[in-house]
Write a protein that holds these residues in place. Structure first.
Motif, PDB file in Angstrom:
ATOM      1  N   GLN A 188       2.943   3.920  -3.735  1.00 36.84           N
ATOM      2  CA  GLN A 188       1.812   4.065  -2.686  1.00 36.84           C
ATOM      3  C   GLN A 188       0.430   4.096  -3.569  1.00 36.84           C
ATOM      4  N   GLU A 189      -0.374   3.354  -2.826  1.00 35.24           N
ATOM      5  CA  GLU A 189      -1.825   3.485  -3.490  1.00 35.24           C
ATOM      6  C   GLU A 189      -2.339   4.876  -2.817  1.00 35.24           C
TER       7      GLU A 189
ATOM      8  N   LEU B  80       0.683  -1.236  -0.016  1.00 37.97           N
ATOM      9  CA  LEU B  80       0.161  -0.100   0.048  1.00 37.97           C
ATOM     10  C   LEU B  80       0.796   1.350  -0.027  1.00 37.97           C
TER      11      LEU B  80
ATOM     12  N   ASP C 101     -11.990  -2.848   4.712  1.00 38.44           N
ATOM     13  CA  ASP C 101     -12.365  -2.447   3.468  1.00 38.44           C
ATOM     14  C   ASP C 101     -11.157  -2.608   2.603  1.00 38.44           C
ATOM     15  N   ALA C 102      -9.745  -2.334   3.171  1.00 44.00           N
ATOM     16  CA  ALA C 102      -8.600  -2.699   2.498  1.00 44.00           C
ATOM     17  C   ALA C 102      -8.395  -4.097   1.880  1.00 44.00           C
TER      18      ALA C 102
ATOM     19  N   ARG D 146      -6.055   7.953   3.375  1.00 43.62           N
ATOM     20  CA  ARG D 146      -6.958   7.490   4.230  1.00 43.62           C
ATOM     21  C   ARG D 146      -5.943   7.181   5.564  1.00 43.62           C
ATOM     22  N   LEU D 147      -5.015   6.666   5.449  1.00 45.02           N
ATOM     23  CA  LEU D 147      -4.048   5.876   6.616  1.00 45.02           C
ATOM     24  C   LEU D 147      -3.564   7.230   7.382  1.00 45.02           C
TER      25      LEU D 147
ATOM     26  N   HIS E  79     -11.124  -5.069  -0.620  1.00 49.45           N
ATOM     27  CA  HIS E  79     -10.901  -4.422  -1.741  1.00 49.45           C
ATOM     28  C   HIS E  79      -9.834  -5.112  -2.362  1.00 49.45           C
TER      29      HIS E  79
ATOM     30  N   TYR F 134     -11.222   0.579   8.169  1.00 50.46           N
ATOM     31  CA  TYR F 134     -10.092   0.683   7.362  1.00 50.46           C
ATOM     32  C   TYR F 134      -9.556  -0.735   6.882  1.00 50.46           C
TER      33      TYR F 134
ATOM     34  N   ASP G   5      -5.238   6.822  -2.600  1.00 49.72           N
ATOM     35  CA  ASP G   5      -6.204   6.952  -1.577  1.00 49.72           C
ATOM     36  C   ASP G   5      -6.223   6.361  -0.537  1.00 49.72           C
ATOM     37  N   TRP G   6      -5.745   5.138  -0.337  1.00 42.96           N
ATOM     38  CA  TRP G   6      -5.655   4.390   0.562  1.00 42.96           C
ATOM     39  C   TRP G   6      -4.537   5.093   1.616  1.00 42.96           C
ATOM     40  N   THR G   7      -3.587   5.501   1.095  1.00 45.96           N
ATOM     41  CA  THR G   7      -2.504   6.227   1.919  1.00 45.96           C
ATOM     42  C   THR G   7      -3.059   7.337   2.567  1.00 45.96           C
TER      43      THR G   7
END
Length: 279
Positions: free
Chosen positions: A119-120, A36, A262-263, A126-127, A266, A259, A122-124
């Motif tokens: 990095q992903e 991620l 979802d991750a 959010r993290l 996904h 989170y 959107d996921w980063t």
């Protein structure tokens, strides 16, 4: 507040960046995980690497769904043997979120590294938001003050000192000062810390001189004691030891659970499943 100019460099060649990316891709295939986020965590990320400094690559990854559905928990760290100047390791997402709930300073620094390899987005993002929401000044303050005290005691009282050991005391001390001033989560870049905090022109000049020498010398290079920096460290540590930030509540678990949920779903839905899992 105007920041002072502090020397800084984050050298990563295109060739080394490509090498890092190749290694991450190999690890994704070997362990059937999805990276991620991957960054530089050591002196290159701090901004004062020597010519022979390692590349300290750290990453966060998510496993496939079946990995999380076992009675016995699996190993939640991936570590590569150090190869040449490349040091690479990562944490599983569940371990990462557990540490995030504890406001783990090492993890918070990863997420604020100026050198991001992969990095992903959107996921980063959010993290990082979860890290910001759950930031604990008390836990991080204790960590930085303890680190500074330990490194001072173990490395700075000899007649000859390694250049980098001064920075290993200065950096956590300035991070503690950042928290003490109420500025929130400290930045990873040493230049940003020092540029905002150091106001004594003599100390600032000596720190810049130290940085200039350190960034040209080898990792093991030494010199006689830098008196001005040493005196500043002693005074700053005394101030830091007598202060305690206000306690804040631990990060709520529910957003972290969401989170993770979802991750995992996904990225598992996008992964090819082996025949054995369908038999």
């Amino acid at each position: 507040m105007k920041e002072e100019t502090v020397l800084s460099a984050h050298p990563v060649s295109d060739a080394m960046r490509a090498t890092v990316m190749e290694n991450l891709a190999v690890l994704e295939r070997r362990y059937e995980v999805k990276v991620l986020f991957a960054c530089e965590s050591g002196s290159r990320g701090w901004g004062f690497a020597s010519p022979d400094s390692d590349y300290d690559v750290r990453f966060v990854y998510v496993n496939r769904l079946p990995w999380y559905l076992t009675v016995e928990a699996g190993r939640d760290v991936i570590e590569q043997p150090i190869s040449g100047e490349l040091d690479i390791s990562g944490w599983d997402l569940r371990k990462t979120l557990q540490l995030l709930r504890e406001s783990n300073p090492t993890l918070l620094e990863w997420l604020r590294s100026p050198i991001v390899y992969q990095q992903e987005a959107d996921w980063t993002s959010r993290l990082r938001a979860l890290a910001q929401d759950g930031f604990s000044p008390v836990r991080c303050y204790h960590h930085y003050v303890s680190m500074a005290r330990k490194n001072l005691r173990e490395h700075l009282y000899g007649d000859v000192v390694r250049f980098k050991k001064y920075l290993y005391v200065l950096r956590p001390l300035l991070a503690a000062r950042w928290i003490r001033e109420g500025w929130g989560m400290p930045p990873m870049r040493f230049a940003e810390l020092a540029g905002r905090i150091l106001r004594d022109g003599t100390v600032l000049a000596e720190v810049n001189a130290l940085l200039e020498v350190k960034m040209r010398a080898g990792e093991s290079a030494t010199s006689p004691r830098w008196v001005g920096i040493h005196d500043f460290i002693e005074a700053e540590l005394a101030d830091a030891s007598g202060h305690m930030p206000d306690q804040e509540p631990k990060a709520q678990r529910q957003p972290l659970d969401r989170y993770l949920h979802d991750a995992v779903l996904h990225f598992d839905s996008r992964a090819p499943h082996s025949r054995e899992e369908h038999d």
